[in-house]
Write an enzyme that holds these catalytic residues in place. Structure first.
Site, PDB file in Angstrom:
ATOM      1  N   TYR A  41      39.728  34.527  33.431  1.00  0.00           N
ATOM      2  CA  TYR A  41      38.650  35.514  33.447  1.00  0.00           C
ATOM      3  C   TYR A  41      37.314  34.783  33.473  1.00  0.00           C
ATOM      4  O   TYR A  41      37.075  33.891  32.658  1.00  0.00           O
ATOM      5  CB  TYR A  41      38.710  36.430  32.226  1.00  0.00           C
ATOM      6  CG  TYR A  41      37.560  37.408  32.185  1.00  0.00           C
ATOM      7  CD1 TYR A  41      37.584  38.560  32.960  1.00  0.00           C
ATOM      8  CD2 TYR A  41      36.435  37.156  31.403  1.00  0.00           C
ATOM      9  CE1 TYR A  41      36.507  39.449  32.954  1.00  0.00           C
ATOM     10  CE2 TYR A  41      35.370  38.047  31.391  1.00  0.00           C
ATOM     11  CZ  TYR A  41      35.409  39.182  32.165  1.00  0.00           C
ATOM     12  OH  TYR A  41      34.350  40.048  32.167  1.00  0.00           O
ATOM     13  N   GLY A  77      33.305  28.822  41.799  1.00  0.00           N
ATOM     14  CA  GLY A  77      34.361  27.824  41.745  1.00  0.00           C
ATOM     15  C   GLY A  77      34.977  27.606  40.377  1.00  0.00           C
ATOM     16  O   GLY A  77      35.800  26.704  40.203  1.00  0.00           O
ATOM     17  N   THR A  84      38.749  28.239  40.271  1.00  0.00           N
ATOM     18  CA  THR A  84      39.388  27.115  40.955  1.00  0.00           C
ATOM     19  C   THR A  84      39.475  25.905  40.038  1.00  0.00           C
ATOM     20  O   THR A  84      40.507  25.226  39.985  1.00  0.00           O
ATOM     21  CB  THR A  84      38.618  26.759  42.237  1.00  0.00           C
ATOM     22  OG1 THR A  84      38.659  27.888  43.109  1.00  0.00           O
ATOM     23  CG2 THR A  84      39.206  25.550  42.929  1.00  0.00           C
ATOM     24  N   GLU A 117      40.807  45.105  34.430  1.00  0.00           N
ATOM     25  CA  GLU A 117      42.099  45.475  35.002  1.00  0.00           C
ATOM     26  C   GLU A 117      42.394  46.967  34.863  1.00  0.00           C
ATOM     27  O   GLU A 117      43.520  47.410  35.052  1.00  0.00           O
ATOM     28  CB  GLU A 117      43.210  44.635  34.368  1.00  0.00           C
ATOM     29  CG  GLU A 117      43.116  43.171  34.763  1.00  0.00           C
ATOM     30  CD  GLU A 117      44.190  42.289  34.124  1.00  0.00           C
ATOM     31  OE1 GLU A 117      44.816  42.723  33.137  1.00  0.00           O
ATOM     32  OE2 GLU A 117      44.371  41.167  34.623  1.00  0.00           O
ATOM     33  N   TYR A 150      44.546  32.515  45.182  1.00  0.00           N
ATOM     34  CA  TYR A 150      45.900  32.020  44.979  1.00  0.00           C
ATOM     35  C   TYR A 150      46.572  31.669  46.310  1.00  0.00           C
ATOM     36  O   TYR A 150      47.325  30.701  46.392  1.00  0.00           O
ATOM     37  CB  TYR A 150      46.724  33.035  44.196  1.00  0.00           C
ATOM     38  CG  TYR A 150      46.108  33.387  42.853  1.00  0.00           C
ATOM     39  CD1 TYR A 150      45.396  32.446  42.115  1.00  0.00           C
ATOM     40  CD2 TYR A 150      46.216  34.664  42.328  1.00  0.00           C
ATOM     41  CE1 TYR A 150      44.826  32.759  40.889  1.00  0.00           C
ATOM     42  CE2 TYR A 150      45.659  34.984  41.096  1.00  0.00           C
ATOM     43  CZ  TYR A 150      44.963  34.028  40.388  1.00  0.00           C
ATOM     44  OH  TYR A 150      44.406  34.344  39.182  1.00  0.00           O
TER      45      TYR A 150
END
Length: 188
Positions: free
Chosen positions: A109, A118, A121, A45, A154
């Site tokens: 993360y 995936g 998810t 980040e 998202y």
């Protein structure tokens, strides 16, 4: 307490397999890896590693003590002989005066070499299961404006951004300053 292991395994051919991954609840022995991932996420980040001030001791106390302030899922690469952590998802419960219970996802993360498989998810799905079991009215999280891959995930999940809401933070030093100062407020 929830107990689950979810394993994904897809066959490429009859003789070879793609790597198998699973999502499971974190246990106390995962704390050093969780702290490493927290630091890795800070770097990803674009924050200096020095912004991570939490210790293993605090993570143990707050996630595995008598009063849990957070919960955590681990994603793992699984072979026939071992499992290796490759990511994590950390969440906690909040409360909305308009709606009630909220599951807040603080972090997801996944190590770079295991992304796009995936796993994020699956962590979101497990969070959704917990939110449903705990009768949460919504899930909430934040994403940095430049993290387009996460934003796409998202969006696919049906998440909605709220540009009208600004995030405010107050550091511990500022909190202490407000607690220790007499603001000349007089009560009757």
């Amino acid at each position: 307490m929830l107990n689950f292991t979810r394993t994904i395994c897809s066959a490429m051919t009859s003789t070879s397999r793609l790597p198998a991954y699973r999502i499971r609840q974190a246990v106390e022995t995962d704390v050093p890896v969780v702290l490493k991932y927290i630091t890795d996420l800070a770097v990803y980040e674009k924050e200096p590693e020095s912004v991570v001030k939490i210790s293993e001791k605090e993570l143990l106390r707050d996630g595995f003590g008598d009063h849990k302030y957070y919960h955590c899922f681990m994603s793992e690469l699984v072979s026939s002989t071992e499992s290796t952590p490759v990511g994590y998802g950390l969440y906690f419960f909040a409360y909305s005066t308009w709606e009630g219970r909220v599951l807040y996802i603080e972090d997801i993360y996944i190590e770079p070499e295991h992304r796009s498989k995936g796993l994020a998810t699956l962590i979101m799905k497990e969070c959704a299961k917990v939110a449903t079991e705990k009768d949460c009215k919504r899930m909430q999280w934040q994403v940095l404006d430049w993290n387009k891959d996460a934003a796409k995930l998202y969006d696919r999940w049906g998440g909605k951004s709220s540009p009208e809401w600004l995030t405010y933070r107050m550091s511990r030093d500022t909190i202490l300053r407000h607690v220790s100062v007499d603001n000349n407020v007089h009560t009757v």
